[in-house]
Write a protein that holds these residues in place. Sequence first.
Motif, PDB file in Angstrom:
ATOM      1  N   MET A 141       0.863  -1.176   0.000  1.00 56.07           N
ATOM      2  CA  MET A 141       0.000   0.000   0.000  1.00 56.07           C
ATOM      3  C   MET A 141       0.907   1.236   0.000  1.00 56.07           C
ATOM      4  SD  MET A 141      -2.952   1.344   2.692  1.00 56.07           S
ATOM      5  CE  MET A 141      -3.180  -0.209   3.417  1.00 56.07           C
ATOM      6  N   SER A 142       0.667   2.136  -0.916  1.00 51.36           N
ATOM      7  CA  SER A 142       1.490   3.349  -0.993  1.00 51.36           C
ATOM      8  C   SER A 142       1.057   4.350   0.079  1.00 51.36           C
ATOM      9  CB  SER A 142       1.374   3.965  -2.383  1.00 51.36           C
ATOM     10  OG  SER A 142       0.077   4.487  -2.558  1.00 51.36           O
ATOM     11  N   SER A 143       1.916   5.332   0.320  1.00 54.11           N
ATOM     12  CA  SER A 143       1.607   6.326   1.345  1.00 54.11           C
ATOM     13  C   SER A 143       0.411   7.186   0.931  1.00 54.11           C
ATOM     14  CB  SER A 143       2.829   7.201   1.614  1.00 54.11           C
ATOM     15  OG  SER A 143       3.184   7.915   0.453  1.00 54.11           O
ATOM     16  N   VAL A 144       0.255   7.446  -0.358  1.00 53.39           N
ATOM     17  CA  VAL A 144      -0.873   8.247  -0.829  1.00 53.39           C
ATOM     18  C   VAL A 144      -2.187   7.512  -0.553  1.00 53.39           C
ATOM     19  CG1 VAL A 144      -1.940   9.269  -2.863  1.00 53.39           C
ATOM     20  CG2 VAL A 144       0.516   9.417  -2.565  1.00 53.39           C
ATOM     21  N   THR A 145      -2.205   6.208  -0.790  1.00 59.35           N
ATOM     22  CA  THR A 145      -3.413   5.416  -0.524  1.00 59.35           C
ATOM     23  C   THR A 145      -3.708   5.370   0.965  1.00 59.35           C
ATOM     24  OG1 THR A 145      -2.919   4.052  -2.450  1.00 59.35           O
ATOM     25  CG2 THR A 145      -4.519   3.185  -0.886  1.00 59.35           C
ATOM     26  N   PHE A 146      -2.644   5.216   1.770  1.00 60.61           N
ATOM     27  CA  PHE A 146      -2.815   5.173   3.228  1.00 60.61           C
ATOM     28  C   PHE A 146      -3.422   6.478   3.739  1.00 60.61           C
ATOM     29  CE2 PHE A 146      -1.044   6.130   7.450  1.00 60.61           C
ATOM     30  CZ  PHE A 146      -1.657   5.121   8.172  1.00 60.61           C
ATOM     31  N   TYR A 147      -2.870   7.613   3.292  1.00 63.11           N
ATOM     32  CA  TYR A 147      -3.395   8.904   3.746  1.00 63.11           C
ATOM     33  C   TYR A 147      -4.800   9.167   3.206  1.00 63.11           C
ATOM     34  CZ  TYR A 147       1.096  10.054   5.794  1.00 63.11           C
ATOM     35  OH  TYR A 147       2.206  10.054   6.576  1.00 63.11           O
ATOM     36  N   GLY A 148      -5.104   8.662   2.036  1.00 64.36           N
ATOM     37  CA  GLY A 148      -6.462   8.775   1.508  1.00 64.36           C
ATOM     38  C   GLY A 148      -7.466   8.017   2.358  1.00 64.36           C
ATOM     39  N   LEU A 149      -7.090   6.798   2.756  1.00 62.50           N
ATOM     40  CA  LEU A 149      -7.977   6.019   3.633  1.00 62.50           C
ATOM     41  C   LEU A 149      -8.095   6.662   5.015  1.00 62.50           C
ATOM     42  CD1 LEU A 149      -6.891   2.386   2.688  1.00 62.50           C
ATOM     43  CD2 LEU A 149      -9.030   3.547   2.101  1.00 62.50           C
ATOM     44  N   LEU A 150      -6.988   7.197   5.524  1.00 56.67           N
ATOM     45  CA  LEU A 150      -7.023   7.866   6.826  1.00 56.67           C
ATOM     46  C   LEU A 150      -7.912   9.114   6.781  1.00 56.67           C
ATOM     47  CD1 LEU A 150      -5.914   7.857   9.720  1.00 56.67           C
ATOM     48  CD2 LEU A 150      -4.023   9.258   8.886  1.00 56.67           C
ATOM     49  N   GLY A 151      -7.825   9.878   5.687  1.00 55.12           N
ATOM     50  CA  GLY A 151      -8.691  11.047   5.528  1.00 55.12           C
ATOM     51  C   GLY A 151     -10.157  10.656   5.454  1.00 55.12           C
ATOM     52  N   SER A 152     -10.446   9.559   4.747  1.00 60.70           N
ATOM     53  CA  SER A 152     -11.832   9.076   4.666  1.00 60.70           C
ATOM     54  C   SER A 152     -12.337   8.626   6.031  1.00 60.70           C
ATOM     55  CB  SER A 152     -11.930   7.920   3.673  1.00 60.70           C
ATOM     56  OG  SER A 152     -11.519   8.330   2.405  1.00 60.70           O
ATOM     57  N   LEU A 153     -11.476   7.987   6.801  1.00 63.78           N
ATOM     58  CA  LEU A 153     -11.845   7.566   8.152  1.00 63.78           C
ATOM     59  C   LEU A 153     -12.139   8.771   9.043  1.00 63.78           C
ATOM     60  CD1 LEU A 153     -12.057   5.156  10.195  1.00 63.78           C
ATOM     61  CD2 LEU A 153      -9.689   5.681  10.775  1.00 63.78           C
ATOM     62  N   LEU A 154     -11.314   9.814   8.951  1.00 67.22           N
ATOM     63  CA  LEU A 154     -11.551  11.026   9.745  1.00 67.22           C
ATOM     64  C   LEU A 154     -12.864  11.699   9.355  1.00 67.22           C
ATOM     65  CD1 LEU A 154      -7.994  12.644   9.916  1.00 67.22           C
ATOM     66  CD2 LEU A 154      -9.250  11.529  11.756  1.00 67.22           C
ATOM     67  N   VAL A 155     -13.154  11.748   8.063  1.00 62.44           N
ATOM     68  CA  VAL A 155     -14.422  12.335   7.606  1.00 62.44           C
ATOM     69  C   VAL A 155     -15.589  11.518   8.147  1.00 62.44           C
ATOM     70  CG1 VAL A 155     -15.873  12.729   5.578  1.00 62.44           C
ATOM     71  CG2 VAL A 155     -13.512  13.484   5.567  1.00 62.44           C
ATOM     72  N   GLY A 156     -15.493  10.193   8.100  1.00 63.07           N
ATOM     73  CA  GLY A 156     -16.567   9.338   8.609  1.00 63.07           C
ATOM     74  C   GLY A 156     -16.783   9.495  10.101  1.00 63.07           C
ATOM     75  N   LEU A 157     -15.685   9.527  10.871  1.00 58.47           N
ATOM     76  CA  LEU A 157     -15.811   9.702  12.323  1.00 58.47           C
ATOM     77  C   LEU A 157     -16.375  11.084  12.670  1.00 58.47           C
ATOM     78  CD1 LEU A 157     -12.534   8.050  13.661  1.00 58.47           C
ATOM     79  CD2 LEU A 157     -14.878   7.251  13.979  1.00 58.47           C
ATOM     80  N   GLY A 158     -15.924  12.098  11.948  1.00 62.07           N
ATOM     81  CA  GLY A 158     -16.438  13.444  12.201  1.00 62.07           C
ATOM     82  C   GLY A 158     -17.913  13.567  11.867  1.00 62.07           C
ATOM     83  N   LEU A 159     -18.322  12.979  10.767  1.00 62.80           N
ATOM     84  CA  LEU A 159     -19.738  13.015  10.386  1.00 62.80           C
ATOM     85  C   LEU A 159     -20.601  12.268  11.401  1.00 62.80           C
ATOM     86  CD1 LEU A 159     -21.592  14.056   8.149  1.00 62.80           C
ATOM     87  CD2 LEU A 159     -21.272  11.890   6.983  1.00 62.80           C
TER      88      LEU A 159
END
Length: 158
Positions: free
Chosen positions: A1-19
């Motif tokens: 898994m590349s770092s860009v994919t990892f940070y993309g998934l982490l950003g999606s997780l933060l958006v989901g938790l915040g929502l």
Amino acid sequence: MSSVTFYGLLGSLLVGLGLYGVIVGVGALRKILAFNLLGSGVFLLFGVIAQRGAGAGFAGDPVPQALVITGLVVAFAATALAVGLLVRLGEGVGLDDVEDALASESGLSPAQPAKPKPDQMGVEKASIEQGSTLSVVRPMTADSSGSSGLATSAGESA
């Protein structure tokens, strides 16, 4: 898994938790924090988009990076304003400090019941009809004519 994919998934997780926190949050402070979490996820996703948009061997796209920096400043200012308004609201209803407000939001009883301060910020009670009251805000200082220019009681203006 590349770092860009990892940070993309982490950003999606933060958006989901915040929502989730914004929708299900109980107190106002929790909703403010959840909204900040959602915003941080969006900023992280913008950074990922900037990195993915860059060509091989080049730096990231500067436009999304500029949007992220501007968004961070605006988010900080909005959070400071929201927390300040929340503290002011707590003072207006008679809570002595933020800990009392947090205790009342979580359902715990504060150590001492808060006593309202009727003369704080120039608020007084004006009688309207049999037992009903209306809060009237008067400024602390009046101009030379003695009138404040604000509504003084039920429908009157000075």
